[in-house]
Design a protein around this motif. Structure first.
Motif, PDB file in Angstrom:
ATOM      1  N   SER A  92     -25.532 -72.314 -21.783  1.00 35.77           N
ATOM      2  CA  SER A  92     -25.235 -71.613 -20.529  1.00 35.77           C
ATOM      3  C   SER A  92     -24.050 -72.274 -19.806  1.00 35.77           C
ATOM      4  O   SER A  92     -23.145 -71.599 -19.311  1.00 35.77           O
ATOM      5  CB  SER A  92     -26.492 -71.614 -19.669  1.00 35.77           C
ATOM      6  OG  SER A  92     -26.163 -71.277 -18.353  1.00 35.77           O
ATOM      7  N   GLU A  93     -24.060 -73.619 -19.792  1.00 33.82           N
ATOM      8  CA  GLU A  93     -22.945 -74.328 -19.144  1.00 33.82           C
ATOM      9  C   GLU A  93     -21.630 -74.061 -19.883  1.00 33.82           C
ATOM     10  O   GLU A  93     -20.584 -73.842 -19.267  1.00 33.82           O
ATOM     11  CB  GLU A  93     -23.205 -75.838 -19.115  1.00 33.82           C
ATOM     12  CG  GLU A  93     -24.313 -76.283 -18.177  1.00 33.82           C
ATOM     13  CD  GLU A  93     -23.987 -76.096 -16.690  1.00 33.82           C
ATOM     14  OE1 GLU A  93     -22.788 -75.965 -16.341  1.00 33.82           O
ATOM     15  OE2 GLU A  93     -24.923 -76.069 -15.882  1.00 33.82           O
ATOM     16  N   MET A  94     -21.685 -74.071 -21.198  1.00 30.13           N
ATOM     17  CA  MET A  94     -20.467 -73.827 -21.989  1.00 30.13           C
ATOM     18  C   MET A  94     -19.909 -72.433 -21.711  1.00 30.13           C
ATOM     19  O   MET A  94     -18.697 -72.249 -21.572  1.00 30.13           O
ATOM     20  CB  MET A  94     -20.756 -73.975 -23.489  1.00 30.13           C
ATOM     21  CG  MET A  94     -20.935 -75.418 -23.928  1.00 30.13           C
ATOM     22  SD  MET A  94     -21.430 -75.553 -25.675  1.00 30.13           S
ATOM     23  CE  MET A  94     -19.857 -75.189 -26.479  1.00 30.13           C
ATOM     24  N   LYS A  95     -20.828 -71.459 -21.639  1.00 31.18           N
ATOM     25  CA  LYS A  95     -20.366 -70.078 -21.441  1.00 31.18           C
ATOM     26  C   LYS A  95     -19.789 -69.867 -20.043  1.00 31.18           C
ATOM     27  O   LYS A  95     -18.845 -69.117 -19.847  1.00 31.18           O
ATOM     28  CB  LYS A  95     -21.512 -69.110 -21.711  1.00 31.18           C
ATOM     29  CG  LYS A  95     -21.824 -69.034 -23.197  1.00 31.18           C
ATOM     30  CD  LYS A  95     -22.820 -67.951 -23.531  1.00 31.18           C
ATOM     31  CE  LYS A  95     -23.048 -67.949 -25.041  1.00 31.18           C
ATOM     32  NZ  LYS A  95     -23.777 -66.757 -25.491  1.00 31.18           N
ATOM     33  N   THR A  96     -20.388 -70.543 -19.085  1.00 31.24           N
ATOM     34  CA  THR A  96     -19.847 -70.434 -17.722  1.00 31.24           C
ATOM     35  C   THR A  96     -18.491 -71.122 -17.631  1.00 31.24           C
ATOM     36  O   THR A  96     -17.560 -70.603 -17.016  1.00 31.24           O
ATOM     37  CB  THR A  96     -20.792 -71.123 -16.709  1.00 31.24           C
ATOM     38  OG1 THR A  96     -22.101 -70.614 -16.914  1.00 31.24           O
ATOM     39  CG2 THR A  96     -20.339 -70.880 -15.282  1.00 31.24           C
ATOM     40  N   TYR A  97     -18.404 -72.283 -18.300  1.00 30.93           N
ATOM     41  CA  TYR A  97     -17.222 -73.102 -18.085  1.00 30.93           C
ATOM     42  C   TYR A  97     -16.073 -72.717 -19.033  1.00 30.93           C
ATOM     43  O   TYR A  97     -15.107 -72.075 -18.622  1.00 30.93           O
ATOM     44  CB  TYR A  97     -17.596 -74.581 -18.220  1.00 30.93           C
ATOM     45  CG  TYR A  97     -16.532 -75.474 -17.620  1.00 30.93           C
ATOM     46  CD1 TYR A  97     -16.339 -75.513 -16.242  1.00 30.93           C
ATOM     47  CD2 TYR A  97     -15.715 -76.243 -18.413  1.00 30.93           C
ATOM     48  CE1 TYR A  97     -15.352 -76.307 -15.693  1.00 30.93           C
ATOM     49  CE2 TYR A  97     -14.727 -77.047 -17.868  1.00 30.93           C
ATOM     50  CZ  TYR A  97     -14.542 -77.075 -16.520  1.00 30.93           C
ATOM     51  OH  TYR A  97     -13.556 -77.854 -15.977  1.00 30.93           O
ATOM     52  N   TRP A  98     -16.226 -73.012 -20.324  1.00 28.86           N
ATOM     53  CA  TRP A  98     -15.143 -72.665 -21.252  1.00 28.86           C
ATOM     54  C   TRP A  98     -15.038 -71.143 -21.398  1.00 28.86           C
ATOM     55  O   TRP A  98     -13.947 -70.604 -21.492  1.00 28.86           O
ATOM     56  CB  TRP A  98     -15.354 -73.345 -22.601  1.00 28.86           C
ATOM     57  CG  TRP A  98     -15.000 -74.805 -22.579  1.00 28.86           C
ATOM     58  CD1 TRP A  98     -13.776 -75.340 -22.786  1.00 28.86           C
ATOM     59  CD2 TRP A  98     -15.884 -75.901 -22.329  1.00 28.86           C
ATOM     60  NE1 TRP A  98     -13.828 -76.712 -22.697  1.00 28.86           N
ATOM     61  CE2 TRP A  98     -15.109 -77.094 -22.408  1.00 28.86           C
ATOM     62  CE3 TRP A  98     -17.259 -76.011 -22.033  1.00 28.86           C
ATOM     63  CZ2 TRP A  98     -15.656 -78.364 -22.212  1.00 28.86           C
ATOM     64  CZ3 TRP A  98     -17.799 -77.278 -21.853  1.00 28.86           C
ATOM     65  CH2 TRP A  98     -17.013 -78.433 -21.931  1.00 28.86           C
ATOM     66  N   GLY A  99     -16.212 -70.474 -21.365  1.00 28.53           N
ATOM     67  CA  GLY A  99     -16.211 -69.008 -21.404  1.00 28.53           C
ATOM     68  C   GLY A  99     -15.489 -68.438 -20.186  1.00 28.53           C
ATOM     69  O   GLY A  99     -14.761 -67.442 -20.284  1.00 28.53           O
ATOM     70  N   GLY A 100     -15.643 -69.115 -19.064  1.00 30.07           N
ATOM     71  CA  GLY A 100     -14.960 -68.688 -17.838  1.00 30.07           C
ATOM     72  C   GLY A 100     -13.449 -68.786 -17.989  1.00 30.07           C
ATOM     73  O   GLY A 100     -12.690 -67.896 -17.585  1.00 30.07           O
ATOM     74  N   MET A 101     -13.002 -69.884 -18.612  1.00 31.64           N
ATOM     75  CA  MET A 101     -11.548 -70.035 -18.861  1.00 31.64           C
ATOM     76  C   MET A 101     -11.044 -68.887 -19.729  1.00 31.64           C
ATOM     77  O   MET A 101      -9.983 -68.329 -19.467  1.00 31.64           O
ATOM     78  CB  MET A 101     -11.266 -71.352 -19.592  1.00 31.64           C
ATOM     79  CG  MET A 101     -11.346 -72.579 -18.724  1.00 31.64           C
ATOM     80  SD  MET A 101     -10.616 -74.006 -19.635  1.00 31.64           S
ATOM     81  CE  MET A 101     -11.830 -75.262 -19.278  1.00 31.64           C
ATOM     82  N   PRO A 117     -14.722 -73.247 -11.823  1.00 32.63           N
ATOM     83  CA  PRO A 117     -15.047 -71.822 -11.677  1.00 32.63           C
ATOM     84  C   PRO A 117     -15.227 -71.422 -10.204  1.00 32.63           C
ATOM     85  O   PRO A 117     -15.028 -70.267  -9.854  1.00 32.63           O
ATOM     86  CB  PRO A 117     -16.368 -71.678 -12.441  1.00 32.63           C
ATOM     87  CG  PRO A 117     -16.439 -72.849 -13.355  1.00 32.63           C
ATOM     88  CD  PRO A 117     -15.707 -73.950 -12.669  1.00 32.63           C
ATOM     89  N   GLY A 118     -15.557 -72.395  -9.364  1.00 33.17           N
ATOM     90  CA  GLY A 118     -15.786 -72.086  -7.953  1.00 33.17           C
ATOM     91  C   GLY A 118     -14.509 -72.169  -7.123  1.00 33.17           C
ATOM     92  O   GLY A 118     -14.474 -71.720  -5.970  1.00 33.17           O
ATOM     93  N   ASN A 119     -13.467 -72.768  -7.673  1.00 29.32           N
ATOM     94  CA  ASN A 119     -12.220 -72.928  -6.918  1.00 29.32           C
ATOM     95  C   ASN A 119     -11.089 -72.942  -7.933  1.00 29.32           C
ATOM     96  O   ASN A 119     -10.611 -73.979  -8.352  1.00 29.32           O
ATOM     97  CB  ASN A 119     -12.258 -74.229  -6.106  1.00 29.32           C
ATOM     98  CG  ASN A 119     -10.923 -74.519  -5.437  1.00 29.32           C
ATOM     99  OD1 ASN A 119     -10.076 -73.625  -5.288  1.00 29.32           O
ATOM    100  ND2 ASN A 119     -10.719 -75.775  -5.046  1.00 29.32           N
ATOM    101  N   LYS A 120     -10.686 -71.737  -8.320  1.00 27.74           N
ATOM    102  CA  LYS A 120      -9.825 -71.607  -9.499  1.00 27.74           C
ATOM    103  C   LYS A 120      -8.395 -72.109  -9.281  1.00 27.74           C
ATOM    104  O   LYS A 120      -7.625 -72.235 -10.224  1.00 27.74           O
ATOM    105  CB  LYS A 120      -9.837 -70.158  -9.988  1.00 27.74           C
ATOM    106  CG  LYS A 120     -11.214 -69.765 -10.518  1.00 27.74           C
ATOM    107  CD  LYS A 120     -11.260 -68.384 -11.128  1.00 27.74           C
ATOM    108  CE  LYS A 120     -12.662 -68.111 -11.664  1.00 27.74           C
ATOM    109  NZ  LYS A 120     -12.796 -66.745 -12.202  1.00 27.74           N
ATOM    110  N   ASP A 121      -8.055 -72.370  -8.046  1.00 27.39           N
ATOM    111  CA  ASP A 121      -6.729 -72.925  -7.777  1.00 27.39           C
ATOM    112  C   ASP A 121      -6.737 -74.443  -7.754  1.00 27.39           C
ATOM    113  O   ASP A 121      -5.729 -75.076  -7.457  1.00 27.39           O
ATOM    114  CB  ASP A 121      -6.189 -72.396  -6.443  1.00 27.39           C
ATOM    115  CG  ASP A 121      -5.615 -70.996  -6.610  1.00 27.39           C
ATOM    116  OD1 ASP A 121      -5.407 -70.572  -7.766  1.00 27.39           O
ATOM    117  OD2 ASP A 121      -5.402 -70.323  -5.589  1.00 27.39           O
TER     118      ASP A 121
END
Lengths: 522, 522
Positions: free
Chosen positions: A466-475, A489-493
């Motif tokens: 789940s963490e991988m999908k949120t994080y690297w998946g998010g990228m 993911p919470g502050n993309k800048d």
């Protein structure tokens, strides 16, 4: 062995080690890559950094365009590239009666093409921003830019020609380079398409960082850092198996310790090998950890024997920082890295890294039948007990760090990886961590890697995925062709450098999903 | 002989001529020149352009300086140089952890160093402004910039390093190049120190313009123009005697006439010989004039014979422009150069240039016993008579030009040089000119040369010297190391290009004082 006093520090040059590293210098594999399309970079508040690339026309139409003063064109190479750009330039109109002044801007991400570098005001040197302004005196001509760039997009801006002629750009190519042996990859065909994609992008990221050495990022710093090397090497053993490149890098570090024997956090390899004057507690220990990983990946006993004294020395030096209670002395300076997380206290994560490494070094001592084995085991027990005694807060059920008794994610994660507790206790701690979400969190893919691995070793596979999908998946969802140095993911800048223009969007320490997927059969 | 259709015009390539020119390509003589001092450029409303250079310290102290972000230094090479810059750069502090971004600005004059090129808004391409921004990835290093610059001053501006290091500049050198054979100069030791200085600066100007070909200006346009060539060749016969370079240039022009046989006003020599698509009435005629001068300087009958048809063709084509009264048809387009003087009508000066050239070509026809001699003599008489009949205003005692009956300096000067009147009448005309000072004056050193020569051939030596001292002497007083493309003692900021940043301050057509001094024994 020679001693070299640089302006700020003393380096002891171990010439046989340096020669060994030199002999292992890899051949670079080159591939000619052509741009796929001409694109426009458009503002869009819903995409990361506010800029996206939009297809305009195939790159094959480039030579139909004639560019005069003030004209520009943006080429998309379709994927991330590390290499050398060449262009043929042909004049159109009268013979060129003045030079061509041409500005080139390279971007890994659309934002680098869209936002003028002139406005950059970050903390890292603006000289990392990838641009060139060139003057072309004679045309037609073939130009190969001498510097290497890391990019997907390149913008050509004609600053000036003359009223009598304009120019046509033909045969734009990138000679992309890597030392990775792509043929060694065993492709996987994962049921889960997200993991499949993550694996592929990890491998691309790793390949683009594999050059003369394992670089941290081909855009910036283009340098061999120990913390990055350790993770790259782990990913490499599961993929390219360019083990000699790992070996080369280990010898480079062993080649330039300081006068106490400590290896630096990073080295420069050109114009000749130089140790940087940065020393970090965790990174020096990771030299020993990297030897451990290398030996168990390769069974190369020769190298282990040769580098064992340097590896052991890192542990000896680390142990000197312990107080009478066997707890690391904390200071507020740049002594240990751990993560870019603002306000993170480094004491407990560093104590955990020491325990983690000690255990690896003891395994190496066993392999070597080294006389230091017993001492190391005694020390380990003292230090592990001390951690549980002084750093574990029973009431909160968290490790605390520093005089302010900070509860951070990093402390828990590294103590789990260090195996201070049993697997069951670790599982409980990780669940507690994910539930309570302490404020002092995680800033980098580097630390996210350790979070995921801590979840995996404590049996929390689903949470890890789940963490991988949120994080690297998010990228990936945010458009990554290669994994980024930084992502929140919470502050993309987010950039610790004050500008996302200077971030590296292909960064070695972000390449570990392929390791996690393949090592842990995800 | 092959025919090449460029985008805008047809060129007939005479390959044997082109090969002949190629065989005469000169070796460049190189000299290593070091900067003499570090200077500051200061504002001063009383000097030309408002900027002057002030000595700060000897250049030998350069390596004592350490330069970080925002720092700059200006080097003075003590005299005008044309060549290639090299620099050794050494980092100081920690090992360089980011590239060096360095801006270099080259100036023939202080104004080019003082006023930012970003503000340039002139009519010629900004790409002529001599600057480079380079990124240096690896240090220490030796850099040799690949482009040739024309300069006395160079400014180094460190745009960025990193907070961890600064740089030291060492061993800055210019490899100055010229094809002039300095050893051929017979030095004169003139009583009049002004003339002595003028002679020296003329020779330096000529040498710096002598490269692969006779360039008009080494800063801009770095090109072989016929009008400039004619004057350079005259100065060369009195000084360097690099007669093969003149020969080479004549063959270059003869190598690429258009489909009617007309030679272009200028040619490009790289990447290969190309005729520019600019044709000028006077410049084409000056091909014949230059053959005349070359032959009488060298007695090279072979070359005269080979190039005679091309020379004769220029006259034939010029004669086609005459109307039924044997007067040149006037138009308002860019048909004849004569001078940059604004509003100058070109008809009468061009008629005079035709007569001037006809007389030279007749002398060549005599040498060759060419059958065209009689026709040429007949035509000359008609044209000269027509000039006196239709262009001489008895009442005003001036030649008039164009439908507006313009009285310009250029018309009188060229009619004197053409020898339409007797020496006594010419003297009277020149005196009248200097007294009346018609409004349509002289804009360039090129035209000033003709004024002085017209004064000399009409016996007005004192007036000629006085003009030289005011004009070229004025440049020297205003700080000329080499003579300038443009100079108006009454309006020192004059540029026909809208900015004095783009002016060339070492320009071939200004090098003639040495010819005038030596030829006329001044």
């Amino acid at each position: 062995m020679s001693i070299q006093k640089l302006q700020n520090h003393i380096i002891v040059r171990n010439e046989p080690f340096i020669e060994q590293a030199e002999n292992l210098k890899p051949q670079l594999n080159a591939t000619i890559v052509k741009p796929t399309s001409i694109v426009a970079i458009k503002h869009d508040k819903d995409v990361i950094h506010g800029w996206k690339s939009e297809y305009v026309t195939p790159a094959s139409t480039l030579a139909n365009g004639v560019y005069g003063k003030g004209d520009s064109v943006i080429l998309d190479f379709g994927d991330h590239q590390v290499g050398y750009l060449s262009i043929n330039i042909r004049p159109e109109g009268s013979p060129p009666d003045a030079p061509l002044k041409l500005k080139l801007t390279f971007g890994e991400m659309p934002v680098e093409i869209a936002e003028p570098f002139e406005n950059y005001n970050g903390w890292l040197s603006s000289s990392w921003l990838q641009e060139e302004t060139i003057f072309v005196d004679v045309m037609p001509t073939e130009i190969t830019l001498p510097r290497r760039y890391s990019f997907r997009y390149v913008k050509f801006e004609v600053i000036d020609t003359s009223p009598k002629y304009r120019v046509v750009f033909e045969k734009v190519e990138c000679r992309a380079v890597t030392s990775a042996n792509i043929n060694n990859i065993q492709t996987i065909s994962h049921q889960d398409k997200d993991l499949q994609k993550m694996d592929e992008i990890s491998i691309k990221t790793l390949a683009d960082c594999m050059q003369d050495v394992f670089e941290d990022g081909p855009k910036r710093d283009r340098r061999l850092w120990l913390g990055d090397l350790r993770l790259q090497a782990l990913a490499n053993y599961e993929t390219f198996k360019n083990n000699d490149l790992v070996k080369r890098c280990l010898y480079l570090f062993a080649g330039v310790p300081d006068d106490k024997g400590k290896v630096p956090a990073n080295v420069f390899v050109a114009p000749k090998l130089i140790a940087d004057d940065t020393y970090l507690f965790d990174y020096s220990l990771f030299f020993a950890s990297s030897i451990h990983d290398y030996y168990f990946a390769t069974s190369d006993l020769e190298t282990l024997k040769e580098l064992w004294p340097t590896a052991y020395k890192q542990v000896e030096l680390a142990l000197e920082r312990l107080d009478e209670n066997h707890i690391l002395i904390d200071t507020s300076d740049w002594w240990s890295f751990v993560d870019w997380q603002e306000g993170l206290n480094k004491q407990t994560p560093s104590q955990a890294i020491l325990i983690y490494t000690l255990k690896q070094v003891i395994r190496l001592a066993q392999e070597l039948n080294a006389p230091e084995q017993n001492t190391l085991e005694d020390r380990l027990e003292e230090i592990e007990t001390a951690a549980k005694t002084f750093l574990w807060d029973k009431q909160q059920q968290f490790f605390i760090s520093g005089s302010e008794r900070q509860v951070s994610w990093a402390s828990q994660i590294w103590m789990v990886l260090a195996g201070v507790f049993s697997k069951e206790e670790n599982q409980k701690l990780m669940k507690h961590l994910l539930k309570e979400k302490p404020e002092v969190g995680i800033a980098t893919p580097y630390m996210y890697h350790h979070l995921v691995e801590a979840l995996l070793v404590s049996g929390e596979k689903e949470a890890a995925l789940s963490e991988m999908k949120t994080y690297w998946g998010g990228m990936i969802q945010d458009g990554a062709d290669t994994f980024w140095e930084l992502y929140d993911p919470g502050n993309k800048d987010f950039s610790p450098y004050g500008s996302h223009l200077i971030n590296s969007y292909c960064h070695a320490w972000s390449c570990t999903p392929t390791y996690l997927i393949r090592k842990y059969d995800l």
